[in-house]
Design an enzyme around this catalytic site. Sequence first.
Site, PDB file in Angstrom:
ATOM      1  N   ASP A 159      15.097  19.177  -3.486  1.00  0.00           N
ATOM      2  CA  ASP A 159      14.566  20.462  -3.045  1.00  0.00           C
ATOM      3  C   ASP A 159      13.107  20.507  -3.444  1.00  0.00           C
ATOM      4  O   ASP A 159      12.761  20.312  -4.608  1.00  0.00           O
ATOM      5  CB  ASP A 159      15.331  21.623  -3.695  1.00  0.00           C
ATOM      6  CG  ASP A 159      14.815  22.964  -3.214  1.00  0.00           C
ATOM      7  OD1 ASP A 159      14.646  23.119  -1.987  1.00  0.00           O
ATOM      8  OD2 ASP A 159      14.572  23.853  -4.052  1.00  0.00           O
ATOM      9  N   GLU A 246      14.836  18.370   2.886  1.00  0.00           N
ATOM     10  CA  GLU A 246      14.808  19.357   3.940  1.00  0.00           C
ATOM     11  C   GLU A 246      13.648  19.053   4.859  1.00  0.00           C
ATOM     12  O   GLU A 246      12.568  18.686   4.402  1.00  0.00           O
ATOM     13  CB  GLU A 246      14.615  20.756   3.350  1.00  0.00           C
ATOM     14  CG  GLU A 246      15.897  21.463   3.060  1.00  0.00           C
ATOM     15  CD  GLU A 246      15.633  22.871   2.583  1.00  0.00           C
ATOM     16  OE1 GLU A 246      16.167  23.800   3.187  1.00  0.00           O
ATOM     17  OE2 GLU A 246      14.887  23.039   1.613  1.00  0.00           O
ATOM     18  N   ASP A 328      16.692  26.573  -7.445  1.00  0.00           N
ATOM     19  CA  ASP A 328      16.292  25.271  -6.914  1.00  0.00           C
ATOM     20  C   ASP A 328      17.368  24.203  -7.145  1.00  0.00           C
ATOM     21  O   ASP A 328      17.576  23.321  -6.313  1.00  0.00           O
ATOM     22  CB  ASP A 328      14.969  24.833  -7.539  1.00  0.00           C
ATOM     23  CG  ASP A 328      13.841  25.795  -7.193  1.00  0.00           C
ATOM     24  OD1 ASP A 328      13.903  26.399  -6.108  1.00  0.00           O
ATOM     25  OD2 ASP A 328      12.923  25.953  -8.016  1.00  0.00           O
TER      26      ASP A 328
END
Length: 380
Positions: A159, A246, A328
């Site tokens: 992340d 991501e 997170d």
Amino acid sequence: MGSARWWWNYALNLCNETYKETGKGLSRVALNKVLPKLKKEEETAWLKECYSQVLQSTTLNLTKAFKNFFDKRAKYPRFKSYHGKQSCQYPQNCEVVDKGVKVPQVGVIKASIHRLFEGQLKTVTITKTPTGKYYASLLFDTEQETPEVVQRVKVTGIDLGLKDFCITYNGEKTSKYANPRHLKKHEKNLARKQAKLARKKKGSFSREKARKLVARVHERISNARQDFLHKLSRKIVDDNQVVVVENLNVKGMVRNHNLAKAISDVGWGMFVNFLAYKLEQKGGLLVEIDRFFPSSKTCSNCLYQMSEMSLDIREWTCPSCGTHHDRDENAAKNIRAEGIRQLSVLGTRTAAEGGEVRPKGGRKSILRHSPVSSEAPTSA
Ligand SMILES: [Zn+2]
């Protein structure tokens, strides 16, 4: 470099004008056909002095820039300034010699060679930074094949954050990597030197000197940033075979002014690129999951999905199963799980299921998309 820059600007302008008249651009072949005509004209006869393949490389790079623009990977190609970074590219016929690089027409250029490669030297790109330093980057064909099968696969989800640069989860533990804030460290110094530069008279010698000082600070920031990103991506790639990130829309997020400076500084896009090519080298795999995947607001324990989760919430408790989450850390866990799910949909089994991964060739993987269009930074 001057000729290459001139030709880039001329060709770019020609593409723009042609588009205005006909609604179509110009192909690489069409652009290259213009060159012999220019060399015959008296005003531009000096182009003959430039090695012709350097100009053809420029044409190739311009058409690539257009393709990246149309594929929404990059901005519209820009005109190159005399004051910016300069470069020229030799696609072949170069040689590494004792204490230097030999390029066509120019001959031997003295250079300190950092390391040597086995294999055939292909492209040589020579750049001049705004501070006046020269670099040559040498591309070798080592005829090594990309490793095909990786066994005992470790999968890490990443992340990307602002408070921390990134948070990783490898199935057992989470690690946080602090954000180095390269720009912030040099901000005062940069502002002082920029103010000094603004006071200098245009065209004066002292202005040129001040410009170089500003350029040197920028160079230092960018070197520090790249160093950090290289070391971190190396560590992550050494420890894992599959990395899940991501598919962030950095451009869209930079439009948010509060975050703009910090995000441009952290260099996420560059980080993901470094991960991608380092993984490819060892036959690993980068999985980019959809940026609309709700990684932050889904409970990694019971998959309960919160309806809203603003950026300032750092910790939360799942109303369904009662698990307390670090924002997170929870996102990294979800990203990892989603990456594994997508791989299994494609029939690729991972260590989590006791199998192995057969990557289908690095960056061309159908899992990898480029960041496009917009997303509000508060939602995911
Ligand atoms: Zn839960």
